[in-house]
Design a protein around this motif. Sequence first.
Motif, PDB file in Angstrom:
ATOM      1  N   ASN A  50     -18.648  15.699  30.332  1.00  0.00           N
ATOM      2  CA  ASN A  50     -18.353  14.571  31.226  1.00  0.00           C
ATOM      3  C   ASN A  50     -18.849  13.248  30.637  1.00  0.00           C
ATOM      4  N   ILE A  51     -20.036  13.267  30.010  1.00  0.00           N
ATOM      5  CA  ILE A  51     -20.540  12.056  29.364  1.00  0.00           C
ATOM      6  C   ILE A  51     -19.612  11.652  28.219  1.00  0.00           C
ATOM      7  N   GLY A  52     -19.195  12.656  27.415  1.00  0.00           N
ATOM      8  CA  GLY A  52     -18.288  12.366  26.313  1.00  0.00           C
ATOM      9  C   GLY A  52     -16.966  11.790  26.775  1.00  0.00           C
ATOM     10  N   ALA A  53     -16.509  12.226  27.974  1.00  0.00           N
ATOM     11  CA  ALA A  53     -15.252  11.730  28.529  1.00  0.00           C
ATOM     12  C   ALA A  53     -15.429  10.429  29.309  1.00  0.00           C
ATOM     13  N   ILE A  92     -21.660  18.738  20.113  1.00  0.00           N
ATOM     14  CA  ILE A  92     -20.298  19.258  20.193  1.00  0.00           C
ATOM     15  C   ILE A  92     -19.734  19.103  21.594  1.00  0.00           C
ATOM     16  N   GLY A  93     -20.566  19.262  22.623  1.00  0.00           N
ATOM     17  CA  GLY A  93     -20.105  19.034  23.991  1.00  0.00           C
ATOM     18  C   GLY A  93     -19.556  17.630  24.165  1.00  0.00           C
ATOM     19  N   ARG A  94     -20.255  16.643  23.636  1.00  0.00           N
ATOM     20  CA  ARG A  94     -19.791  15.253  23.736  1.00  0.00           C
ATOM     21  C   ARG A  94     -18.548  15.017  22.879  1.00  0.00           C
ATOM     22  N   MET A  95     -18.513  15.605  21.695  1.00  0.00           N
ATOM     23  CA  MET A  95     -17.348  15.437  20.822  1.00  0.00           C
ATOM     24  C   MET A  95     -16.098  16.041  21.445  1.00  0.00           C
ATOM     25  N   VAL A  96     -16.240  17.224  22.029  1.00  0.00           N
ATOM     26  CA  VAL A  96     -15.092  17.863  22.677  1.00  0.00           C
ATOM     27  C   VAL A  96     -14.646  17.066  23.890  1.00  0.00           C
ATOM     28  N   ASN A 102     -27.146   3.491  29.976  1.00  0.00           N
ATOM     29  CA  ASN A 102     -26.222   4.327  29.224  1.00  0.00           C
ATOM     30  C   ASN A 102     -26.880   4.792  27.937  1.00  0.00           C
ATOM     31  N   ILE A 103     -26.568   6.008  27.551  1.00  0.00           N
ATOM     32  CA  ILE A 103     -27.078   6.531  26.292  1.00  0.00           C
ATOM     33  C   ILE A 103     -26.215   5.999  25.165  1.00  0.00           C
ATOM     34  N   ASP A 104     -26.819   5.455  24.130  1.00  0.00           N
ATOM     35  CA  ASP A 104     -26.091   5.019  22.954  1.00  0.00           C
ATOM     36  C   ASP A 104     -25.748   6.244  22.122  1.00  0.00           C
ATOM     37  N   LYS A 105     -24.442   6.610  22.115  1.00  0.00           N
ATOM     38  CA  LYS A 105     -24.034   7.839  21.451  1.00  0.00           C
ATOM     39  C   LYS A 105     -24.296   7.793  19.953  1.00  0.00           C
ATOM     40  N   LYS A 106     -24.337   6.608  19.360  1.00  0.00           N
ATOM     41  CA  LYS A 106     -24.575   6.506  17.933  1.00  0.00           C
ATOM     42  C   LYS A 106     -25.980   6.970  17.569  1.00  0.00           C
ATOM     43  N   GLN A 107     -26.888   6.899  18.528  1.00  0.00           N
ATOM     44  CA  GLN A 107     -28.258   7.304  18.257  1.00  0.00           C
ATOM     45  C   GLN A 107     -28.421   8.828  18.320  1.00  0.00           C
TER      46      GLN A 107
END
Length: 455
Positions: free
Chosen positions: A76-79, A295-299, A4-9
């Motif tokens: 999709n990753i953001g969700a 922004i894609g992940r945030m949305v 999994n990608i660490d979104k904080k990074q």
Amino acid sequence: MTKNIDKKQLTLFALTWPIFIEIFLHMLMGNADTFMLSQYTDDSVAAAGVANQILNLVIVMFGFIATGSVILITQNIGAGKEQAAKDVAIMSVIANLIIGLLVSIVLFAFSKPILQIMNLSPSLLEEGNKYLGIVGTFIFVQALIMTGASILRSYGYTKDTMFVTICMNVLNICGNYLLIFGAFGFPEMGIQGAAVSTVISRVLGLIAVSVLLIKRIPALKSNLAFQWSHLKNLLKIGIPSAGEQLAYNMSQMAITFFIAKIGTEALTTKIYAQNLMMFIFLFSISVSQGTQILIGRMVGAKKYEEAYERCMKSLYLAIGASLFMAVIVSTFSDNLFDLFTNNEEIIQTGGMLILLTILLEPGRAFNLVIIGALRAAGDVKFPVYMGLISMWGISVPVAYLLGVHFGYGLTGIWIAFILDEWTRGIMMYIRWKSRKWVSKGFVEKGKTALQEQTV
């Protein structure tokens, strides 16, 4: 399992600096072709420049899928829907392979008739056909590189695509030296050598991207089925998203037709000037692409206020950097044009164009950053409509009136570019500030289908 990608990074800086270097090297590759061909003949530069405009228009078609894949994968990753993201990635590769092969066949069979439409002189037509025939036949390779690189960036692996681009550049420059000038016993092929070198570097780049995809996202190879639902979704996003770029490239082709009527020297000046301008808006492009991923992940995660603020901060960065770089390049424009040519008329006219670029580039920054943000948020149709109105209602007619009809040449055409970029930029800024994009996200919890898009 894929880690999994660490979104904080995934900060803007962490995403953007490899993209910056990658795009810089892509531009360097184009400038390497221009610089090395300029040491051969100015006609070769003009012919390759026109052929590349056609190829750039074709590459926009591949952007239908590549752009759609970035938006769907990041949302999709953001969700939290990782399997859906992988399915989209697989489908995007299959779709662009099919499209790429079809386009390659068309360019192989009709390269000369396509160039004849551009009103080239007989000598330029022959040179351009040599280049377009070779590069166009293998353009499907570029389609696959674009798609694979888009997938890797969507997952946060921007460094991987950067390293691939570095290797492609080194190979292309070495190939140019060997094949354009016939160094170390290789045949002297001129413009054909530049084309062959481009193809070889792209083929090796595709191999590298394929290996990285398998290594970074191993689950991609587990399901290679053709999924119509994902293709439909990709096209629903990709066609409007790429429509704005398609409109831009077609308007540029129309304006190139006008410039060809002015003369070969004007055409060569435009190509040299635009090669230098690429380095001015480099920062805006890289910030735009990094911002789009975030922004894609945030949305996808419904973090709309964070997305809004991220776009605005990125916009201010891009405007400041564009203005700074435009002033620097304008200050040293004579020295920079000296690298390409010793034609004083080209150097003088090109310097005026770069001076006008100080007005043009901040407007372009609005478009690059905000349009990327709107696409990532799902607002994909509005930029297309505004692009069509501005490019074909302002840029093309004003370029003809000022550049050809009233005889102001390239200066008049650059004024048309300025009016177009600022008109669209202001409209994009108003759209983002309105927050109408909040209701247009593609992915929701518990849903896999796209929402229907309305402006």
